[in-house]
Design a protein around this motif. Structure first.
Motif, PDB file in Angstrom:
ATOM      1  N   ASP A  55      -4.450  83.191-102.304  1.00 49.36           N
ATOM      2  CA  ASP A  55      -4.032  83.255-103.705  1.00 49.36           C
ATOM      3  C   ASP A  55      -5.145  82.698-104.597  1.00 49.36           C
ATOM      4  O   ASP A  55      -5.057  81.586-105.110  1.00 49.36           O
ATOM      5  N   GLY A  56      -6.212  83.478-104.760  1.00 52.49           N
ATOM      6  CA  GLY A  56      -7.331  83.045-105.588  1.00 52.49           C
ATOM      7  C   GLY A  56      -8.434  84.090-105.563  1.00 52.49           C
ATOM      8  O   GLY A  56      -8.298  85.159-104.965  1.00 52.49           O
ATOM      9  N   LEU A  57      -9.525  83.778-106.227  1.00 53.20           N
ATOM     10  CA  LEU A  57     -10.691  84.658-106.256  1.00 53.20           C
ATOM     11  C   LEU A  57     -11.410  84.530-104.915  1.00 53.20           C
ATOM     12  O   LEU A  57     -11.867  83.449-104.543  1.00 53.20           O
ATOM     13  N   ILE A  58     -11.479  85.617-104.168  1.00 53.55           N
ATOM     14  CA  ILE A  58     -12.118  85.621-102.852  1.00 53.55           C
ATOM     15  C   ILE A  58     -13.325  86.547-102.916  1.00 53.55           C
ATOM     16  O   ILE A  58     -13.215  87.698-103.323  1.00 53.55           O
ATOM     17  N   ILE A  59     -14.465  86.009-102.515  1.00 54.23           N
ATOM     18  CA  ILE A  59     -15.712  86.772-102.568  1.00 54.23           C
ATOM     19  C   ILE A  59     -16.341  86.773-101.182  1.00 54.23           C
ATOM     20  O   ILE A  59     -16.604  85.706-100.615  1.00 54.23           O
ATOM     21  N   GLN A  60     -16.579  87.952-100.630  1.00 56.20           N
ATOM     22  CA  GLN A  60     -17.255  88.056 -99.350  1.00 56.20           C
ATOM     23  C   GLN A  60     -18.720  87.652 -99.527  1.00 56.20           C
ATOM     24  O   GLN A  60     -19.296  87.811-100.596  1.00 56.20           O
ATOM     25  N   ARG A  61     -19.312  87.148 -98.468  1.00 51.90           N
ATOM     26  CA  ARG A  61     -20.683  86.629 -98.552  1.00 51.90           C
ATOM     27  C   ARG A  61     -21.675  87.675 -99.064  1.00 51.90           C
ATOM     28  O   ARG A  61     -22.508  87.375 -99.914  1.00 51.90           O
ATOM     29  N   ASN A  62     -21.588  88.914 -98.592  1.00 50.84           N
ATOM     30  CA  ASN A  62     -22.551  89.927 -99.044  1.00 50.84           C
ATOM     31  C   ASN A  62     -22.424  90.192-100.539  1.00 50.84           C
ATOM     32  O   ASN A  62     -23.406  90.405-101.229  1.00 50.84           O
ATOM     33  N   MET A  63     -21.189  90.152-101.071  1.00 56.90           N
ATOM     34  CA  MET A  63     -21.012  90.339-102.505  1.00 56.90           C
ATOM     35  C   MET A  63     -21.493  89.110-103.267  1.00 56.90           C
ATOM     36  O   MET A  63     -22.101  89.230-104.335  1.00 56.90           O
ATOM     37  N   ALA A  64     -21.261  87.920-102.722  1.00 59.60           N
ATOM     38  CA  ALA A  64     -21.740  86.692-103.358  1.00 59.60           C
ATOM     39  C   ALA A  64     -23.260  86.701-103.451  1.00 59.60           C
ATOM     40  O   ALA A  64     -23.834  86.318-104.472  1.00 59.60           O
ATOM     41  N   LEU A  65     -23.917  87.165-102.398  1.00 55.96           N
ATOM     42  CA  LEU A  65     -25.379  87.253-102.430  1.00 55.96           C
ATOM     43  C   LEU A  65     -25.842  88.303-103.436  1.00 55.96           C
ATOM     44  O   LEU A  65     -26.844  88.115-104.124  1.00 55.96           O
ATOM     45  N   PHE A  66     -25.103  89.415-103.553  1.00 52.52           N
ATOM     46  CA  PHE A  66     -25.441  90.435-104.549  1.00 52.52           C
ATOM     47  C   PHE A  66     -25.350  89.845-105.956  1.00 52.52           C
ATOM     48  O   PHE A  66     -26.248  90.020-106.779  1.00 52.52           O
ATOM     49  N   PHE A  67     -24.264  89.105-106.229  1.00 49.54           N
ATOM     50  CA  PHE A  67     -24.110  88.483-107.546  1.00 49.54           C
ATOM     51  C   PHE A  67     -25.162  87.406-107.777  1.00 49.54           C
ATOM     52  O   PHE A  67     -25.463  87.062-108.911  1.00 49.54           O
ATOM     53  N   SER A  68     -25.719  86.839-106.718  1.00 48.90           N
ATOM     54  CA  SER A  68     -26.751  85.804-106.852  1.00 48.90           C
ATOM     55  C   SER A  68     -28.087  86.389-107.274  1.00 48.90           C
ATOM     56  O   SER A  68     -28.963  85.662-107.739  1.00 48.90           O
ATOM     57  N   GLY A  69     -28.283  87.709-107.073  1.00 46.25           N
ATOM     58  CA  GLY A  69     -29.524  88.368-107.469  1.00 46.25           C
ATOM     59  C   GLY A  69     -30.679  87.997-106.561  1.00 46.25           C
ATOM     60  O   GLY A  69     -30.507  87.458-105.477  1.00 46.25           O
ATOM     61  N   GLY A  70     -31.880  88.297-107.020  1.00 43.89           N
ATOM     62  CA  GLY A  70     -33.080  87.952-106.263  1.00 43.89           C
ATOM     63  C   GLY A  70     -33.149  88.669-104.925  1.00 43.89           C
ATOM     64  O   GLY A  70     -32.771  89.827-104.802  1.00 43.89           O
ATOM     65  N   ASP A  71     -33.620  87.939-103.929  1.00 47.00           N
ATOM     66  CA  ASP A  71     -33.825  88.549-102.614  1.00 47.00           C
ATOM     67  C   ASP A  71     -32.570  88.498-101.735  1.00 47.00           C
ATOM     68  O   ASP A  71     -32.628  88.803-100.549  1.00 47.00           O
ATOM     69  N   ARG A  72     -31.468  88.099-102.302  1.00 46.59           N
ATOM     70  CA  ARG A  72     -30.174  88.025-101.597  1.00 46.59           C
ATOM     71  C   ARG A  72     -30.189  87.056-100.417  1.00 46.59           C
ATOM     72  O   ARG A  72     -29.484  87.234 -99.454  1.00 46.59           O
ATOM     73  N   LYS A  73     -31.004  86.030-100.531  1.00 43.68           N
ATOM     74  CA  LYS A  73     -31.040  85.011 -99.483  1.00 43.68           C
ATOM     75  C   LYS A  73     -30.546  83.668 -99.989  1.00 43.68           C
ATOM     76  O   LYS A  73     -30.167  82.826 -99.197  1.00 43.68           O
ATOM     77  N   GLU A  74     -30.574  83.482-101.302  1.00 42.80           N
ATOM     78  CA  GLU A  74     -30.126  82.223-101.881  1.00 42.80           C
ATOM     79  C   GLU A  74     -28.812  82.454-102.618  1.00 42.80           C
ATOM     80  O   GLU A  74     -28.688  83.361-103.436  1.00 42.80           O
ATOM     81  N   LEU A  75     -27.829  81.637-102.314  1.00 39.15           N
ATOM     82  CA  LEU A  75     -26.523  81.758-102.957  1.00 39.15           C
ATOM     83  C   LEU A  75     -26.523  80.949-104.246  1.00 39.15           C
ATOM     84  O   LEU A  75     -26.738  79.736-104.242  1.00 39.15           O
ATOM     85  N   LYS A  76     -26.333  81.638-105.363  1.00 45.76           N
ATOM     86  CA  LYS A  76     -26.315  80.989-106.670  1.00 45.76           C
ATOM     87  C   LYS A  76     -25.306  81.746-107.531  1.00 45.76           C
ATOM     88  O   LYS A  76     -25.646  82.752-108.146  1.00 45.76           O
ATOM     89  N   LEU A  77     -24.058  81.272-107.541  1.00 39.96           N
ATOM     90  CA  LEU A  77     -22.988  81.952-108.273  1.00 39.96           C
ATOM     91  C   LEU A  77     -22.621  81.191-109.530  1.00 39.96           C
ATOM     92  O   LEU A  77     -22.667  79.959-109.563  1.00 39.96           O
TER      93      LEU A  77
END
Length: 101
Positions: A55-77
């Protein structure tokens, strides 16, 4: 199972009080966004209970990395949100956020 990230809002009170409020959480980048709207959970509900209910906002890791931008290796949401109190319209018997008087 792939890792996921979850965000939710907890209300300082019991469940019946929490139902008087709604909230939204938003994460996005690169012209895309994901929005979750829901009712806060009471702090009396355990973290595990809320997590297991999904019951909340759930983000899969690959989508979280996409939203983080860049080279998709650093998680920054960046997650933004808002909360509002539902107002009951006594004539219609329905709640409309921010529109009832």
């Amino acid at each position: 199972m792939a890792p996921v990230y979850m965000a939710f809002l907890r209300f300082m009170g019991d469940e019946s009080e929490a139902r008087n409020y709604s909230y939204s959480l938003e994460v996005g980048a690169n012209g895309r966004k994901l929005i979750w709207e829901g009712t806060p959970r009471s702090v009396r509900d355990s973290h595990k209970k809320v997590r297991d209910s999904h019951d909340g906002l759930i983000i899969q890791r690959n989508m979280a990395l996409f939203f983080s931008g860049g080279d998709r290796k650093e998680l920054k949401l960046r997650v933004t949100g808002r909360i509002w109190k539902e107002q009951q319209n006594p004539e219609a018997g329905v709640c409309i956020p921010n529109l009832c008087s």
